[in-house]
Write a protein that holds these residues in place. Sequence first.
Motif, PDB file in Angstrom:
ATOM      1  N   ARG B  36       0.832  -1.201   0.000  1.00 13.56           N
ATOM      2  CA  ARG B  36       0.000   0.000   0.000  1.00 13.56           C
ATOM      3  C   ARG B  36       0.872   1.259   0.000  1.00 13.56           C
ATOM      4  N   VAL B  37       1.913   1.212   0.824  1.00 11.22           N
ATOM      5  CA  VAL B  37       2.823   2.356   0.903  1.00 11.22           C
ATOM      6  C   VAL B  37       3.519   2.572  -0.438  1.00 11.22           C
ATOM      7  N   GLN B  38       3.984   1.476  -1.012  1.00 13.77           N
ATOM      8  CA  GLN B  38       4.687   1.617  -2.285  1.00 13.77           C
ATOM      9  C   GLN B  38       3.786   2.176  -3.370  1.00 13.77           C
ATOM     10  N   ALA B  39       2.539   1.758  -3.333  1.00  7.18           N
ATOM     11  CA  ALA B  39       1.587   2.282  -4.307  1.00  7.18           C
ATOM     12  C   ALA B  39       1.422   3.786  -4.130  1.00  7.18           C
ATOM     13  N   ALA B  40       1.347   4.211  -2.878  1.00 10.21           N
ATOM     14  CA  ALA B  40       1.196   5.643  -2.601  1.00 10.21           C
ATOM     15  C   ALA B  40       2.417   6.426  -3.079  1.00 10.21           C
ATOM     16  N   ILE B  41       3.602   5.853  -2.842  1.00  9.65           N
ATOM     17  CA  ILE B  41       4.846   6.495  -3.285  1.00  9.65           C
ATOM     18  C   ILE B  41       4.831   6.677  -4.795  1.00  9.65           C
ATOM     19  N   GLU B  42       4.467   5.590  -5.465  1.00  8.00           N
ATOM     20  CA  GLU B  42       4.372   5.629  -6.924  1.00  8.00           C
ATOM     21  C   GLU B  42       3.440   6.738  -7.398  1.00  8.00           C
ATOM     22  N   SER B  43       2.230   6.687  -6.868  1.00 11.06           N
ATOM     23  CA  SER B  43       1.216   7.579  -7.424  1.00 11.06           C
ATOM     24  C   SER B  43       1.498   9.042  -7.091  1.00 11.06           C
ATOM     25  N   LEU B  44       2.167   9.275  -6.002  1.00  8.26           N
ATOM     26  CA  LEU B  44       2.482  10.667  -5.655  1.00  8.26           C
ATOM     27  C   LEU B  44       3.837  11.099  -6.206  1.00  8.26           C
ATOM     28  N   HIS B  45       4.536  10.189  -6.869  1.00  6.14           N
ATOM     29  CA  HIS B  45       5.879  10.470  -7.389  1.00  6.14           C
ATOM     30  C   HIS B  45       6.789  10.969  -6.282  1.00  6.14           C
ATOM     31  N   TYR B  46       6.697  10.305  -5.146  1.00  7.88           N
ATOM     32  CA  TYR B  46       7.483  10.759  -3.995  1.00  7.88           C
ATOM     33  C   TYR B  46       8.945  10.351  -4.104  1.00  7.88           C
ATOM     34  N   VAL B  47       9.795  11.314  -3.872  1.00  6.72           N
ATOM     35  CA  VAL B  47      11.230  11.046  -3.741  1.00  6.72           C
ATOM     36  C   VAL B  47      11.670  11.702  -2.428  1.00  6.72           C
ATOM     37  N   PRO B  48      12.272  10.952  -1.529  1.00  2.00           N
ATOM     38  CA  PRO B  48      12.667  11.525  -0.241  1.00  2.00           C
ATOM     39  C   PRO B  48      13.603  12.712  -0.403  1.00  2.00           C
ATOM     40  N   ASN B  49      13.433  13.681   0.427  1.00  2.00           N
ATOM     41  CA  ASN B  49      14.302  14.844   0.419  1.00  2.00           C
ATOM     42  C   ASN B  49      15.672  14.448   0.979  1.00  2.00           C
ATOM     43  N   GLN B  50      16.660  14.496   0.107  1.00  4.37           N
ATOM     44  CA  GLN B  50      17.995  14.035   0.495  1.00  4.37           C
ATOM     45  C   GLN B  50      18.588  14.849   1.630  1.00  4.37           C
ATOM     46  N   ARG B  51      18.274  16.124   1.645  1.00  2.00           N
ATOM     47  CA  ARG B  51      18.832  16.977   2.698  1.00  2.00           C
ATOM     48  C   ARG B  51      18.333  16.517   4.056  1.00  2.00           C
ATOM     49  N   ALA B  52      17.044  16.203   4.101  1.00  2.00           N
ATOM     50  CA  ALA B  52      16.465  15.745   5.364  1.00  2.00           C
ATOM     51  C   ALA B  52      16.994  14.356   5.733  1.00  2.00           C
ATOM     52  N   VAL B  53      17.119  13.509   4.744  1.00  2.00           N
ATOM     53  CA  VAL B  53      17.629  12.158   5.007  1.00  2.00           C
ATOM     54  C   VAL B  53      19.044  12.236   5.578  1.00  2.00           C
ATOM     55  N   SER B  54      19.883  13.034   4.941  1.00  2.46           N
ATOM     56  CA  SER B  54      21.257  13.177   5.411  1.00  2.46           C
ATOM     57  C   SER B  54      21.276  13.688   6.835  1.00  2.46           C
ATOM     58  N   PHE B  55      20.445  14.657   7.075  1.00  3.69           N
ATOM     59  CA  PHE B  55      20.414  15.264   8.393  1.00  3.69           C
ATOM     60  C   PHE B  55      19.967  14.248   9.443  1.00  3.69           C
ATOM     61  N   ALA B  56      18.903  13.573   9.155  1.00  2.22           N
ATOM     62  CA  ALA B  56      18.358  12.624  10.126  1.00  2.22           C
ATOM     63  C   ALA B  56      19.297  11.441  10.347  1.00  2.22           C
ATOM     64  N   LYS B  57      19.878  10.959   9.271  1.00  3.57           N
ATOM     65  CA  LYS B  57      20.739   9.785   9.399  1.00  3.57           C
ATOM     66  C   LYS B  57      22.144  10.132   9.878  1.00  3.57           C
ATOM     67  N   GLY B  58      22.486  11.397   9.757  1.00  7.57           N
ATOM     68  CA  GLY B  58      23.833  11.780  10.154  1.00  7.57           C
ATOM     69  C   GLY B  58      24.880  11.279   9.186  1.00  7.57           C
ATOM     70  N   ALA B  59      24.483  11.065   7.959  1.00 10.39           N
ATOM     71  CA  ALA B  59      25.421  10.604   6.938  1.00 10.39           C
ATOM     72  C   ALA B  59      24.922  11.100   5.589  1.00 10.39           C
ATOM     73  N   THR B  60      25.865  11.430   4.735  1.00 11.68           N
ATOM     74  CA  THR B  60      25.474  12.072   3.487  1.00 11.68           C
ATOM     75  C   THR B  60      25.392  11.140   2.293  1.00 11.68           C
ATOM     76  N   LYS B  61      25.990   9.957   2.437  1.00 10.15           N
ATOM     77  CA  LYS B  61      26.104   9.073   1.282  1.00 10.15           C
ATOM     78  C   LYS B  61      26.854   9.792   0.158  1.00 10.15           C
ATOM     79  N   ASN B  62      27.835  10.536   0.555  1.00  9.11           N
ATOM     80  CA  ASN B  62      28.642  11.264  -0.415  1.00  9.11           C
ATOM     81  C   ASN B  62      30.118  11.064  -0.090  1.00  9.11           C
ATOM     82  N   ILE B  63      30.907  10.930  -1.136  1.00  5.40           N
ATOM     83  CA  ILE B  63      32.349  10.768  -0.977  1.00  5.40           C
ATOM     84  C   ILE B  63      33.016  11.943  -1.670  1.00  5.40           C
ATOM     85  N   THR B  64      34.025  12.513  -1.045  1.00  4.23           N
ATOM     86  CA  THR B  64      34.702  13.558  -1.810  1.00  4.23           C
ATOM     87  C   THR B  64      36.036  13.075  -2.336  1.00  4.23           C
ATOM     88  N   PHE B  65      36.285  13.476  -3.552  1.00  2.00           N
ATOM     89  CA  PHE B  65      37.528  13.140  -4.242  1.00  2.00           C
ATOM     90  C   PHE B  65      38.403  14.374  -4.160  1.00  2.00           C
TER      91      PHE B  65
END
Lengths: 335, 335
Positions: B36-65
């Motif tokens: 049900r959740v996945q269907a809702a995500i699909e239909s609303l075209h939801y993409v999590p806000n990366q800024r909020a995810v990074s903030f909440a998780k305390g990790a950016t999923k980013n590597i610097t070269f």
Amino acid sequence: MSVTINDVAQAAGVSASTVSKVINGWTTISPATTARVQAAIESLHYVPNQRAVSFAKGATKNITFLTSINKSQAYKNPHMFEILCGAYSVLSKYNYTVSITDNSSDTFPGESIYRIIKGGACDGIIVHGSALTKDVAANIVASEFPHTIIGNPSYDTPLCWVDTNHVLGGQFAADHLLAKGYTEVGFIGGRKSDYISSQRLKGLRQTMLKSGNKMSTENIIYSDHDFNTIYNHCVKLLTSKSRPQAIVCENCFIAVVLQKAIERLSLSTPDDIAFLTFDKYPYTSTMQPTPTIVDIDVYDLGVQAGSTLARKLENPKLLVQSYTTLPLLIQGATT
Amino acid sequence: MSVTINDVAQAAGVSASTVSKVINGWTTISPATTARVQAAIESLHYVPNQRAVSFAKGATKNITFLTSINKSQAYKNPHMFEILCGAYSVLSKYNYTVSITDNSSDTFPGESIYRIIKGGACDGIIVHGSALTKDVAANIVASEFPHTIIGNPSYDTPLCWVDTNHVLGGQFAADHLLAKGYTEVGFIGGRKSDYISSQRLKGLRQTMLKSGNKMSTENIIYSDHDFNTIYNHCVKLLTSKSRPQAIVCENCFIAVVLQKAIERLSLSTPDDIAFLTFDKYPYTSTMQPTPTIVDIDVYDLGVQAGSTLARKLENPKLLVQSYTTLPLLIQGATT
DNA sequence: AAAATATAGGAAAACGCTTTCCTAAAAAGG
DNA sequence: CCTTTTTAGGAAAGCGTTTTCCTATATTTT
């Protein structure tokens, strides 16, 4: 754990909001307080948590450079990094960070661009021509996301782009050759369908014609990008009855091969045959004598892409812009 | 404005935490609810806000070269982008993003690395050898920040690194030449102080010696990186009484020049004189006949850097690691 | 000297997610 | 059939800044 804005506030005897205001250059904080806060920042070695800043401000201060890395082994393309660095040089001055993403392995068309735009992991995007598909363009236009495309998009869409004027490059080549007194000019380029090659030929041809020097069709050669194929074309052209006085090579690889053919036929440059080429590639450094080159400054192309985007970000009402860089003639010993 | 996790929760008739759990692959949500959740995500075209995810998780999923772009115009270094892309290819599989930063214009030593580590804008760092200063090393070691260095750091510090074994490259060259029956071998390299060049010579010399073939000192040439200087050395070597049977060029530029000298002296390859070279550079494609090359796979070097780092990030207790890539011999027509 | 205005700085909400705890219902056990 | 254990999902407290108000004091104006 790590020191936060509250630690600084406490150390300076002010509130967190005051610290924030000092950091962000508010003018409503007295010099005395500002100094106290700065001292506390110094002594605690405080650096704001970027994740929290991005979250609170709703902006990442990050730009993504979208490219199609695996498409024809683009990671071996020496121009790509130069463009990237050009863009980086100006974006970093505006305190933007730049990250790369490859869209060549998207699982559905437009996947990367969709995630980039909706995920909000960056504030703007630079799209290398190799990565610009219809879906990419559509997503950008629909979302009005700040962007710059590198390469004039052939689609008729309201996109911002920067590009090099290759027709003008052809014209520069012609102007130079005419100034040096060469009126019979040949051309060796890529396949007829090659965009850049045909643009250059167009500029060359037009300019020669305008000065009353029609280029003979048999001296215009479209070749595959393969050593022997090019070599044979070169030999044929150099030994033909109607050998031109000068040859324009559409790229350096062709020029290297041509130079080898000239040497093997014991012809001398530029007396028996003059030539010039486009683009300064790594191999140009191996050529002797040094060729005359109509160069495009790809680093500058990146710089332009970066500054166009930065301006847009600083001033969002800015309209769609495009920019064309000028080629540059570098005199060598072959004309 | 944009759709948030709450919109999805509402549409699916669950709480936000449930949506979050579905997105993050929790196993405590029933298949029915998940659907049900996945269907809702699909239909609303939801993409999590990366800024909020990074903030909440305390990790950016980013590597610097981290690289030193302006140092000797490194943006023109065709290897840099290849390494970057290699690293990107594996990091992106682990859902890391990669961003570049240049430390060549730091206003104080170690500025960039300090900000990177303390700012928390990335989870790990890949440092190109060109950017590795003492301050960079010190900051990394002190903070125990996840990292990989490209190039074996000469400092005696507990850093993770990946590198190519150039001594082994020299050995491979010797092995190949010996197998082909060449026992008198010469070498043309960069200045004596050049690290890579000397390592290659070391491997070459050792291996030749081990098989009882001492290399004559006069056939070992240290040259400046300049067309005419190299050319003169080549001619001298090729026309000397003690001309070797085969010559090892430390890089392709030297090989290009050598090939030109061979051709002008009307010698034939590989009968009169054989040669091989290191590193596949863009100009190698212009050489005819195709040279035998001891190649280093720089893309793979980037891949190794990326995967070493990714492993460390997935499993933080992992100890310091280092990795050495093997050179690869590509048979050409010059040996 | 009183009233009006400017100024400096604080309190608290907001940003959008994650994650810890907790509870109600369902399943298992006796 | 009652008790214990497991399971599914919700409430709410973060995460560390920024920013909007608001207030108290200082400064000006009348």
